[in-house]
Design an enzyme around this catalytic site. Structure first.
Site, PDB file in Angstrom:
ATOM      1  N   LYS A  42       0.823  -1.211   0.000  1.00 61.72           N
ATOM      2  CA  LYS A  42       0.000   0.000   0.000  1.00 61.72           C
ATOM      3  C   LYS A  42       0.859   1.264   0.000  1.00 61.72           C
ATOM      4  O   LYS A  42       0.492   2.242  -0.641  1.00 61.72           O
ATOM      5  CB  LYS A  42      -1.020   0.005   1.133  1.00 61.72           C
ATOM      6  N   ARG A  44      -7.655   2.062  10.312  1.00 57.27           N
ATOM      7  CA  ARG A  44      -7.307   0.653  10.514  1.00 57.27           C
ATOM      8  C   ARG A  44      -8.403  -0.088  11.264  1.00 57.27           C
ATOM      9  O   ARG A  44      -8.336  -1.299  11.388  1.00 57.27           O
ATOM     10  CB  ARG A  44      -6.037   0.527  11.363  1.00 57.27           C
ATOM     11  N   ARG A  98      11.825  -6.949   2.963  1.00 56.98           N
ATOM     12  CA  ARG A  98      11.623  -5.499   2.817  1.00 56.98           C
ATOM     13  C   ARG A  98      12.764  -4.666   3.404  1.00 56.98           C
ATOM     14  O   ARG A  98      13.245  -4.916   4.497  1.00 56.98           O
ATOM     15  CB  ARG A  98      10.314  -5.117   3.506  1.00 56.98           C
ATOM     16  N   ARG A 106      12.713  -2.932   8.962  1.00 57.51           N
ATOM     17  CA  ARG A 106      11.864  -2.350   9.990  1.00 57.51           C
ATOM     18  C   ARG A 106      11.865  -3.237  11.216  1.00 57.51           C
ATOM     19  O   ARG A 106      11.961  -4.447  11.116  1.00 57.51           O
ATOM     20  CB  ARG A 106      10.442  -2.189   9.448  1.00 57.51           C
ATOM     21  N   ARG A 108       0.489  -8.706  13.110  1.00 56.63           N
ATOM     22  CA  ARG A 108      -0.031  -7.635  12.247  1.00 56.63           C
ATOM     23  C   ARG A 108      -1.066  -8.186  11.264  1.00 56.63           C
ATOM     24  O   ARG A 108      -2.068  -7.543  10.967  1.00 56.63           O
ATOM     25  CB  ARG A 108       1.126  -6.954  11.505  1.00 56.63           C
TER      26      ARG A 108
END
Ligand code: AMP
Length: 209
Positions: A10, A85, A122, A154, A165
């Site tokens: 996103k 969210r 990532r 991260r 998550r």
């Protein structure tokens, strides 16, 4: 507005869309990470929720989003990424913005297995530009193509936190998709494939929304 599971792409999509439309890209995740990096009062409160993969309490996030969305550079539009969210945030947003709410909501759909692979690979720079070690590496290893900053992982990318998550996305954010579906704003978009392909799918929907 762009929604999707963690690692669903996103942020990348929102950044492209914002550039295309000439409006600011507003990511609550980026705002919160900047607050953590500055060790502000908000950042200190938000940090442990973020490292655990949990949602930061609504009252903290809703106010920063409202403030950012009503800043002068957002008067002509915005691309919101990662907010709302949960249903409570969606309702607060509707109350704060009224008719100036989202014109279209894009929900990226990505299977769980793909999410795990993407998050594990990532790499991000301190300003939020995102790469993938396997699928979308930077030109120079470990360095952001856009601003030359060092890339890192991260801190919420460990397997246990990814799982948390994903569970929270299913439990808390899926009702937000249903909410925007009822409002006739939702476009579900296949989030698999090359970055440009996904972007084209969204642009095609944008043209017809
Ligand atoms: P993101 O970069 O969008 O994946 O967000 C990273 C983390 O920031 C999330 O796992 C949450 O801890 C927090 N966060 C970002 N946006 C929100 C939000 N709208 N509500 C609550 N927490 C958020």
């Amino acid at each position: 507005m762009v929604l999707g599971p963690p690692g669903g792409g996103k942020g990348t999509l929102a950044e492209h869309l914002a550039e295309h439309l000439g409006v600011p890209h507003i990511s609550t995740g980026d705002i919160l990470r900047a607050e953590v990096a500055n060790a502000s009062a908000l950042g200190r409160r938000a940090h442990h929720y973020m490292t655990a993969g949990q949602l930061v309490p609504d009252e903290l996030v809703t106010e920063i989003s409202r403030r950012r969305l009503t800043a002068p550079d957002a008067l002509d539009g915005w691309i919101l990424d990662g907010f709302p969210r949960d249903l409570n945030q969606a309702e607060s947003l509707a109350a704060a913005l009224g008719r100036a709410g989202p014109e279209a909501v894009f929900a990226l759909e990505v299977p769980d297995q793909e999410v795990i692979v993407r998050i594990a690979g990532r790499l991000t720079c301190p300003r939020g530009h995102v790469y993938n070690a396997e699928k979308d590496p930077p030109r120079r290893p470990g360095i952001c193509d856009i601003d030359g900053e060092p890339l890192g992982r991260r801190e919420d990318a460990s397997p246990a936190v990814i799982e948390e998550r994903m569970a929270i996305y299913k439990r808390e954010t899926t009702p937000v998709l249903d909410y925007y579906e009822r409002e006739r704003l939702l476009h579900r978009v296949d989030g698999l494939g090359e970055r440009d392909e996904i972007y084209e799918r969204v642009l095609a929907r944008l043209g017809s929304s």
